[in-house]
Write a protein that holds these residues in place. Structure first.
Motif, PDB file in Angstrom:
ATOM      1  N   MET A   1       0.841  -1.193   0.000  1.00  0.00           N
ATOM      2  CA  MET A   1       0.000   0.000   0.000  1.00  0.00           C
ATOM      3  C   MET A   1       0.875   1.241   0.000  1.00  0.00           C
ATOM      4  SD  MET A   1      -3.044   1.090   2.683  1.00  0.00           S
ATOM      5  CE  MET A   1      -4.049  -0.341   2.312  1.00  0.00           C
ATOM      6  N   ARG A   2       0.552   2.196  -0.856  1.00  0.00           N
ATOM      7  CA  ARG A   2       1.270   3.475  -0.895  1.00  0.00           C
ATOM      8  C   ARG A   2       0.604   4.417   0.099  1.00  0.00           C
ATOM      9  NH1 ARG A   2       0.333   4.183  -7.173  1.00  0.00           N
ATOM     10  NH2 ARG A   2      -1.600   3.246  -6.401  1.00  0.00           N
ATOM     11  N   ILE A   3       1.349   4.773   1.135  1.00  0.00           N
ATOM     12  CA  ILE A   3       0.802   5.545   2.243  1.00  0.00           C
ATOM     13  C   ILE A   3       1.523   6.878   2.349  1.00  0.00           C
ATOM     14  CG2 ILE A   3       0.461   5.621   4.747  1.00  0.00           C
ATOM     15  CD1 ILE A   3       0.410   2.579   4.704  1.00  0.00           C
ATOM     16  N   CYS A   4       0.733   7.953   2.539  1.00  0.00           N
ATOM     17  CA  CYS A   4       1.315   9.268   2.765  1.00  0.00           C
ATOM     18  C   CYS A   4       0.720   9.878   4.020  1.00  0.00           C
ATOM     19  CB  CYS A   4       1.055  10.188   1.563  1.00  0.00           C
ATOM     20  SG  CYS A   4       1.741  11.856   1.780  1.00  0.00           S
ATOM     21  N   ILE A   5       1.576  10.489   4.812  1.00  0.00           N
ATOM     22  CA  ILE A   5       1.155  11.309   5.944  1.00  0.00           C
ATOM     23  C   ILE A   5       1.300  12.757   5.504  1.00  0.00           C
ATOM     24  CG2 ILE A   5       1.495  11.855   8.377  1.00  0.00           C
ATOM     25  CD1 ILE A   5       0.879   8.920   7.990  1.00  0.00           C
ATOM     26  N   ALA A   6       0.197  13.492   5.461  1.00  0.00           N
ATOM     27  CA  ALA A   6       0.240  14.909   5.102  1.00  0.00           C
ATOM     28  C   ALA A   6       0.175  15.719   6.387  1.00  0.00           C
ATOM     29  CB  ALA A   6      -0.923  15.263   4.181  1.00  0.00           C
ATOM     30  N   GLY A   7       1.323  16.253   6.788  1.00  0.00           N
ATOM     31  CA  GLY A   7       1.401  16.971   8.053  1.00  0.00           C
ATOM     32  C   GLY A   7       2.316  16.252   9.019  1.00  0.00           C
ATOM     33  N   GLY A  23       7.497  -1.921   9.082  1.00  0.00           N
ATOM     34  CA  GLY A  23       8.003  -2.426   7.810  1.00  0.00           C
ATOM     35  C   GLY A  23       7.287  -1.889   6.586  1.00  0.00           C
ATOM     36  N   GLN A  24       6.293  -1.026   6.787  1.00  0.00           N
ATOM     37  CA  GLN A  24       5.529  -0.446   5.678  1.00  0.00           C
ATOM     38  C   GLN A  24       6.176   0.881   5.273  1.00  0.00           C
ATOM     39  OE1 GLN A  24       2.423  -1.105   3.850  1.00  0.00           O
ATOM     40  NE2 GLN A  24       3.267   0.677   2.785  1.00  0.00           N
ATOM     41  N   PRO A  25       6.615   1.026   4.022  1.00  0.00           N
ATOM     42  CA  PRO A  25       7.171   2.317   3.583  1.00  0.00           C
ATOM     43  C   PRO A  25       6.150   3.437   3.760  1.00  0.00           C
ATOM     44  CG  PRO A  25       7.613   0.608   1.963  1.00  0.00           C
ATOM     45  CD  PRO A  25       6.646   0.019   2.948  1.00  0.00           C
ATOM     46  N   VAL A  26       6.642   4.610   4.151  1.00  0.00           N
ATOM     47  CA  VAL A  26       5.774   5.759   4.403  1.00  0.00           C
ATOM     48  C   VAL A  26       6.336   6.986   3.700  1.00  0.00           C
ATOM     49  CG1 VAL A  26       4.830   7.307   6.165  1.00  0.00           C
ATOM     50  CG2 VAL A  26       5.033   4.867   6.645  1.00  0.00           C
ATOM     51  N   ASN A  27       5.462   7.689   3.003  1.00  0.00           N
ATOM     52  CA  ASN A  27       5.793   8.992   2.455  1.00  0.00           C
ATOM     53  C   ASN A  27       5.245  10.071   3.378  1.00  0.00           C
ATOM     54  OD1 ASN A  27       6.872   7.902  -0.033  1.00  0.00           O
ATOM     55  ND2 ASN A  27       4.750   7.520  -0.659  1.00  0.00           N
ATOM     56  N   ILE A  28       5.945  11.202   3.441  1.00  0.00           N
ATOM     57  CA  ILE A  28       5.471  12.319   4.259  1.00  0.00           C
ATOM     58  C   ILE A  28       5.532  13.596   3.435  1.00  0.00           C
ATOM     59  CG2 ILE A  28       5.859  13.759   6.278  1.00  0.00           C
ATOM     60  CD1 ILE A  28       6.710  11.469   7.839  1.00  0.00           C
ATOM     61  N   LEU A  29       4.430  14.328   3.461  1.00  0.00           N
ATOM     62  CA  LEU A  29       4.381  15.642   2.843  1.00  0.00           C
ATOM     63  C   LEU A  29       4.704  16.660   3.926  1.00  0.00           C
ATOM     64  CD1 LEU A  29       3.631  16.773   0.006  1.00  0.00           C
ATOM     65  CD2 LEU A  29       1.313  17.111   0.886  1.00  0.00           C
ATOM     66  N   ALA A  30       5.835  17.350   3.756  1.00  0.00           N
ATOM     67  CA  ALA A  30       6.306  18.274   4.789  1.00  0.00           C
ATOM     68  C   ALA A  30       7.009  19.447   4.120  1.00  0.00           C
ATOM     69  CB  ALA A  30       7.252  17.562   5.759  1.00  0.00           C
ATOM     70  N   ARG A  31       7.473  20.389   4.938  1.00  0.00           N
ATOM     71  CA  ARG A  31       8.165  21.558   4.389  1.00  0.00           C
ATOM     72  C   ARG A  31       9.102  22.135   5.442  1.00  0.00           C
ATOM     73  NH1 ARG A  31       3.027  25.809   4.252  1.00  0.00           N
ATOM     74  NH2 ARG A  31       2.679  25.836   6.512  1.00  0.00           N
ATOM     75  N   GLY A  32       9.945  23.075   5.003  1.00  0.00           N
ATOM     76  CA  GLY A  32      10.802  23.827   5.911  1.00  0.00           C
ATOM     77  C   GLY A  32      11.781  22.974   6.677  1.00  0.00           C
ATOM     78  N   ALA A  33      11.998  23.384   7.942  1.00  0.00           N
ATOM     79  CA  ALA A  33      12.972  22.693   8.784  1.00  0.00           C
ATOM     80  C   ALA A  33      12.564  21.245   9.036  1.00  0.00           C
ATOM     81  CB  ALA A  33      13.125  23.432  10.120  1.00  0.00           C
ATOM     82  N   GLN A  68      -1.297   7.977  -4.239  1.00  0.00           N
ATOM     83  CA  GLN A  68      -1.221   7.242  -2.983  1.00  0.00           C
ATOM     84  C   GLN A  68      -2.522   6.471  -2.763  1.00  0.00           C
ATOM     85  OE1 GLN A  68       1.730   7.598  -0.846  1.00  0.00           O
ATOM     86  NE2 GLN A  68       2.391   8.447  -2.813  1.00  0.00           N
ATOM     87  N   ASP A  69      -2.422   5.341  -2.051  1.00  0.00           N
ATOM     88  CA  ASP A  69      -3.607   4.534  -1.741  1.00  0.00           C
ATOM     89  C   ASP A  69      -4.288   4.991  -0.452  1.00  0.00           C
ATOM     90  OD1 ASP A  69      -3.130   2.797  -3.971  1.00  0.00           O
ATOM     91  OD2 ASP A  69      -1.513   1.896  -2.795  1.00  0.00           O
TER      92      ASP A  69
END
Length: 324
Positions: A1-7, A23-33, A68-69
């Motif tokens: 499953m393609r997973i993203c955390i926004a924030g 063990g599940q790959p995670v994407n994160i939408l983030a910015r700055g520091a 993302q799923d």
């Protein structure tokens, strides 16, 4: 499953760390520091299971992350419109979006039969923007009980057990709901699915509305709010008003008023999240936690005078702070 955390605040980093550690790959939408920290050092979470340092794929570009799923939107309510606009490149027809946000959701009257079916909650989504950006077929509702503090970008302490309750906004028990529940449970977070997410939302709303706005006015901790002889009568009046509003919409709250007061006292000398936001000069979630409840209560002829007054005072203090 393609997973993203926004924030990537305290809750977002907690969920991302637990899921990535499973063990599940995670994407994160983030910015700055925060983006720089996540790209170079990952997330460091200290919770009841110990220390977790995990690598995640972080980006400030939704286009770069791609479709993302599952998207867990872990932001404050005032930022929902901007975040929903940002995640558009990540949506495909079967993407599930779970807003991890306090208060009543803008979709409250969507997905089920009701005399108020499809009515907007104008305090949250006055022009229907949230509903247009993320139509209801993408949505699963949730209530999260995670007490976490971000001590620095990407570094979080969470000293209490983690619980996440999820449910379709149509109140159906679906295969996708169970798959996501299992994924969350596999990450070491207690996960429950429900066939009435609105009941669970009201339970959390009651906890938030009886404590958060008054904490901004008084500076009091949870223990003080629910036990101090000067504050307790105000808290109890807000509690009674909110329970009546919930009941007028058919919600079933499991706990009696005295139990709710005792549980609040038992939380100890903890500052509410809204008080922490106020002290940091951040926008307050008064619309979802407070004004939306008053608006929904009005639909069934319920007045909430004490709640209105406390919300007005909290709004005044927040505005004074912004103008300073």
């Amino acid at each position: 499953m393609r997973i993203c955390i926004a924030g990537a605040g305290a809750i977002g980093c907690t969920l991302a760390a637990r899921i990535a550690a499973s063990g599940q790959p995670v994407n994160i939408l983030a910015r700055g520091a925060t983006l720089q920290q996540l790209q170079h050092h990952g997330i460091r979470l200290n919770d009841l299971d110990g220390d977790h340092t995990v690598s995640v794929h972080a980006s400030e570009s939704a286009e770069a992350l791609g479709p993302q799923d599952l998207i867990l939107v872990c932001t404050k309510a005032p930022a929902l419109g901007a975040v929903f606009a940002q995640i558009q490149p990540m949506l495909h027809p079967d993407t599930v979006v779970i807003p991890v946000v306090n208060g009543l959701p803008w979709w409250y009257f969507r997905g089920i039969e009701s005399r108020f079916a499809n009515d907007p909650i104008k305090a949250i989504d006055p022009d229907g923007e949230l509903n247009r950006l993320v139509p209801q077929q993408h949505l699963i509702g949730c209530v999260v009980f995670i007490t976490a503090t971000r001590t620095a970008p990407g570094i979080v302490n969470a000293a209490n057990p983690h619980l996440m309750i999820i449910g379709e906004i149509t109140h159906q028990l679906t295969d996708r709901l169970e798959r996501i529940r299992q994924l969350i449970e596999h990450a070491g977070i207690e996960a429950r699915s429900t066939d009435n997410i609105r009941d669970q939302i009201w339970t959390k709303v009651i906890a938030n509305l009886t404590s958060n706005p008054l904490s901004v006015i008084s500076g009091a901790t949870l223990e003080q709010l629910y036990s101090d002889p000067q504050l307790q009568p105000l808290v109890r009046r807000v509690l009674d008003e909110t329970l009546l509003a919930a009941a007028s919409h058919g919600a079933r709250v499991r706990f009696d008023p005295q139990s709710i007061m005792e549980m609040g006292t038992g939380m100890g000398a903890i500052k509410t999240s809204m008080l922490q936001d106020f002290e940091a000069g951040a926008p307050l979630e008064l619309a979802t936690i407070g004004h939306a409840v008053v608006e929904v209560a009005e639909k069934t002829g319920i007045d909430m005078p004490t709640t209105r007054h406390i919300l007005a005072l909290a709004e005044f203090l927040s505005q004074q702070q912004r103008n300073a």
